[in-house]
Design an enzyme around this catalytic site. Structure first.
Site, PDB file in Angstrom:
ATOM      1  N   TYR A  79       0.848  -1.202   0.000  1.00  0.00           N
ATOM      2  CA  TYR A  79       0.000   0.000   0.000  1.00  0.00           C
ATOM      3  C   TYR A  79       0.883   1.251   0.000  1.00  0.00           C
ATOM      4  CZ  TYR A  79      -3.839   3.132   1.283  1.00  0.00           C
ATOM      5  OH  TYR A  79      -4.785   4.125   1.289  1.00  0.00           O
ATOM      6  N   PHE A 131     -10.205  18.911 -25.256  1.00  0.00           N
ATOM      7  CA  PHE A 131     -10.644  17.521 -25.320  1.00  0.00           C
ATOM      8  C   PHE A 131     -11.903  17.437 -24.455  1.00  0.00           C
ATOM      9  CE2 PHE A 131     -10.779  13.078 -23.917  1.00  0.00           C
ATOM     10  CZ  PHE A 131     -10.985  12.516 -25.156  1.00  0.00           C
ATOM     11  N   THR A 132     -12.785  16.483 -24.732  1.00  0.00           N
ATOM     12  CA  THR A 132     -14.095  16.436 -24.052  1.00  0.00           C
ATOM     13  C   THR A 132     -13.959  16.502 -22.525  1.00  0.00           C
ATOM     14  OG1 THR A 132     -13.970  14.030 -24.232  1.00  0.00           O
ATOM     15  CG2 THR A 132     -15.309  15.168 -25.882  1.00  0.00           C
ATOM     16  N   ASP A 222      -0.952  18.436 -21.933  1.00  0.00           N
ATOM     17  CA  ASP A 222      -1.623  17.131 -21.960  1.00  0.00           C
ATOM     18  C   ASP A 222      -0.856  16.286 -22.962  1.00  0.00           C
ATOM     19  OD1 ASP A 222      -3.208  14.939 -22.702  1.00  0.00           O
ATOM     20  OD2 ASP A 222      -5.092  16.025 -22.467  1.00  0.00           O
ATOM     21  N   LYS A 265      -3.286   5.538 -23.297  1.00  0.00           N
ATOM     22  CA  LYS A 265      -2.992   5.712 -24.720  1.00  0.00           C
ATOM     23  C   LYS A 265      -1.508   5.455 -25.009  1.00  0.00           C
ATOM     24  CE  LYS A 265      -5.669   9.052 -26.677  1.00  0.00           C
ATOM     25  NZ  LYS A 265      -7.001   8.643 -27.103  1.00  0.00           N
ATOM     26  N   ARG A 388     -16.997  12.061 -33.358  1.00  0.00           N
ATOM     27  CA  ARG A 388     -16.262  13.182 -32.767  1.00  0.00           C
ATOM     28  C   ARG A 388     -16.763  14.447 -33.458  1.00  0.00           C
ATOM     29  NH1 ARG A 388     -13.687  11.690 -27.983  1.00  0.00           N
ATOM     30  NH2 ARG A 388     -15.904  11.886 -27.780  1.00  0.00           N
ATOM     31  N   PHE A 454     -22.303  11.958 -25.321  1.00  0.00           N
ATOM     32  CA  PHE A 454     -21.893  11.006 -26.360  1.00  0.00           C
ATOM     33  C   PHE A 454     -21.681   9.602 -25.795  1.00  0.00           C
ATOM     34  CE2 PHE A 454     -17.429  10.684 -25.157  1.00  0.00           C
ATOM     35  CZ  PHE A 454     -17.184  11.891 -24.513  1.00  0.00           C
TER      36      PHE A 454
HETATM   37  N1  F0G Z   1      -6.676  14.024 -22.775  1.00  0.00           N
HETATM   38  C1  F0G Z   1      -6.681  13.515 -24.020  1.00  0.00           C
HETATM   39  C2  F0G Z   1      -5.972  14.247 -25.100  1.00  0.00           C
HETATM   40  C3  F0G Z   1      -7.323  12.305 -24.287  1.00  0.00           C
HETATM   41  O1  F0G Z   1      -7.312  11.819 -25.520  1.00  0.00           O
HETATM   42  C4  F0G Z   1      -7.976  11.621 -23.230  1.00  0.00           C
HETATM   43  C5  F0G Z   1      -8.706  10.385 -23.474  1.00  0.00           C
HETATM   44  C6  F0G Z   1      -7.967  12.201 -21.959  1.00  0.00           C
HETATM   45  C7  F0G Z   1      -7.303  13.394 -21.761  1.00  0.00           C
HETATM   46  C8  F0G Z   1      -8.654  11.543 -20.800  1.00  0.00           C
HETATM   47  O2  F0G Z   1      -7.955  10.420 -20.423  1.00  0.00           O
HETATM   48  O3  F0G Z   1      -9.553   8.522 -20.792  1.00  0.00           O
HETATM   49  O4  F0G Z   1      -7.532   8.247 -19.374  1.00  0.00           O
HETATM   50  O5  F0G Z   1      -9.425   9.619 -18.589  1.00  0.00           O
HETATM   51  N2  F0G Z   1      -9.021   9.951 -24.603  1.00  0.00           N
HETATM   52  C9  F0G Z   1      -9.727   8.722 -24.913  1.00  0.00           C
HETATM   53  C10 F0G Z   1     -10.084   8.670 -26.382  1.00  0.00           C
HETATM   54  C11 F0G Z   1     -10.915   8.463 -24.052  1.00  0.00           C
HETATM   55  O6  F0G Z   1     -10.791   7.732 -26.776  1.00  0.00           O
HETATM   56  O7  F0G Z   1      -9.635   9.512 -27.155  1.00  0.00           O
HETATM   57  P1  F0G Z   1      -8.665   9.129 -19.760  1.00  0.00           P
END
Ligand code: F0G
Length: 482
Positions: A79, A131-132, A222, A265, A388, A454
């Site tokens: 831990y 990003f979303t 990022d 990723k 997207r 989405f």
């Molecule tokens: N920033 C970017 C540029 C991303 O592409 C993602 C995730 C995140 C932040 C968030 O990271 O999913 O680990 O919480 N992208 C995925 C996609 C979900 O399908 O493009 P996460």
């Protein structure tokens, strides 16, 4: 690697072997009709067993290397004081050059901690593009997102090598307009996911960094696809040909104050990380880690994930790894262009992006052409992509629809998962769909979640076009066709 064949064609050739596989099935089109109806025409809501080629995302779907799998076997589950954390710290220190690390459960958890500590209500966060999840976390913290991408970035057909650049004139004007006290931080995304995986140049990052420093504004990066961005700098920017991806990444890191990424990723594993050499920023966030994620030596990750990430971070900087991904996407994009399928150019990282506005030009944006294209492609091929476009946007505060700048169907290329025949099959079905595009109509929401709609929103085909598309498919490919 890219290899030129004797017939003059260039193809990507993998510098790895496949030793573990997962079986997939191509079901008859009639079964897919039931599946997409059950999913409310939202590819996120499909069951994976109904999908043949899963190009929804590269997030957590990359194939791991034998070195990653074996590292997971020696994970230290303690831990507190876990050795796995020490190995992760060593990898981040070596590849990214940061000494202070906060392990989190995934990228959006990093965005949560960053937004919570660095944004005061009413402040602006300047981005090359949103990003979303990054946007929603800024909004939840009471902030406002301002996107200062190049005008060229919104042209899906382009030859600009760095469509992910921040527009420097717009940045200067924005700082003058708001005043630096009103700005929380500047965020650069490498590569810009929603613009089609487009990179920024080192020169652009240098200029943004200089302006950020002059104004005392933190520069946050990022780096969810940091290796891809670095590779594009190597390939496309003068002066970087002879530099390694590792050297380029380190130079990028020397220009920023705070780094975070989704480990799902780039590092082909799970989890996420915040990393910095800025003690002040680190100490602001550190107390929140055990509150929202977990103890300092695992954060939101299992020790197995930390081990896989430590190896994955080192692998992403190796010469052939990122080059393979980029070459594969490039091949995919070029095959589409040969068939006149409108795609985002130049090819970016992560995916081949189909321009749904050009593909389905008869569908108004308010009827979600990218969502329709994603559903239609699944229906006639079993290939699952991701919308997207406007469905991926949040509504305006007054409830009106916020139309996306660009409407894309993203066909993601997870690392080391697909072969060229998967790409050729997908391009062939896109070609058939293009010839039959008049059969596809728009979508309307039947169930709309209030945020990140989405993911689980349900939609219906306007005018019931799904049946007509299936009939045309069966006419061309035969009854019981797949
Ligand atoms: N920033 C970017 C540029 C991303 O592409 C993602 C995730 C995140 C932040 C968030 O990271 O999913 O680990 O919480 N992208 C995925 C996609 C979900 O399908 O493009 P996460």
């Amino acid at each position: 690697m890219k290899i030129k064949l004797t017939n003059g064609n260039t193809i990507p050739v993998e510098s790895h072997q496949v030793r573990i596989v997962r079986n997939v099935t191509l079901n008859p089109v009639k079964e897919r009709l039931g599946a997409i109806r059950g999913a409310g025409f939202n590819t996120f809501c499909l069951k994976s067993r109904d999908v043949f080629v899963d190009m929804l995302t590269d997030s957590g779907t990359n194939a791991m290397s034998d070195r990653q799998l074996s590292a997971m076997m020696i994970a230290d589950d303690a831990y507190a004081g876990s050795e796995s954390m020490e190995r992760l710290e060593a990898a981040i220190n070596d590849i990214l050059g940061f000494k202070n690390i906060l392990p989190v459960h995934q990228g959006r958890a990093a965005e949560h901690l960053i937004s919570r500590t660095m944004i005061k209500p009413g402040q602006v966060v300047i981005m090359n593009y949103h990003f979303t999840t990054s946007k929603v976390h800024v909004l939840f913290a009471g902030g406002v997102v301002e996107e200062l991408c190049l005008d060229e970035a919104l042209k899906t057909e382009s030859s600009h090598p760095f469509k992910g650049n921040m527009d420097i004139a717009k940045l200067n004007a924005s700082i003058r307009k708001h005043g630096k006290e009103k700005i929380a931080f500047i965020r650069m995304e490498a590569t810009t996911n929603l613009l089609g995986g487009q990179p920024f140049s080192m020169q652009n990052l240098r200029e943004v960094s200089k302006i950020a420093k002059e104004n005392g504004l933190p520069l946050v990066l990022d780096g969810s696809l940091i290796a891809e961005n670095a590779f594009f700098i190597k390939e496309r920017e003068a002066g970087f040909k002879s530099k390694s991806v590792k050297e380029i990444i380190l130079e990028m890191m020397s220009l920023i104050d705070l780094f975070y990424f989704s480990g799902r990723k780039s590092s082909s594993s799970r989890g996420g990380v915040i990393a910095t050499n800025n003690e002040k920023l680190f100490n602001m966030m550190k107390p929140l880690l055990p509150v929202f994620e977990g103890f300092f030596t695992y954060g939101g990750m299992s020790s197995k994930e930390m081990e896989a990430m430590a190896v994955g971070i080192r692998e992403m900087a190796e010469p052939n790894v990122v080059e393979n991904v980029v070459a594969f996407v490039q091949f995919f994009v070029e095959e589409c262009i040969k068939e006149k399928i409108p795609v985002v150019t130049p090819p970016g990282g992560l995916a081949c992006h189909v321009d749904a506005k050009r593909f389905l030009s008869h569908i108004p944006q308010s009827e979600y052409p990218a969502g329709s294209l994603a559903a239609a492609l699944f229906l006639i091929s079993g290939v699952r992509g991701m919308e997207r476009g406007t469905i991926s946007m949040e509504r305006n505060p007054d409830g009106s629809e916020a139309l996306a700048d660009i409407e894309l169907l993203r066909l993601a290329v997870p690392r080391r998962v697909f072969t060229i025949s998967h790409v050729l099959f997908t391009v062939d079905r896109l070609k058939w769909l293009l010839a039959n595009k008049h059969l596809v109509g728009g979508l309307k929401f039947t169930e709309e979640p209030p945020v990140l709609r989405f993911f689980v929103g349900k939609l219906a085909p306007i005018g019931g076009w799904d049946e007509r598309l299936v009939n045309a498919f069966e006419k061309d490919f035969g009854k019981d066709a797949c």
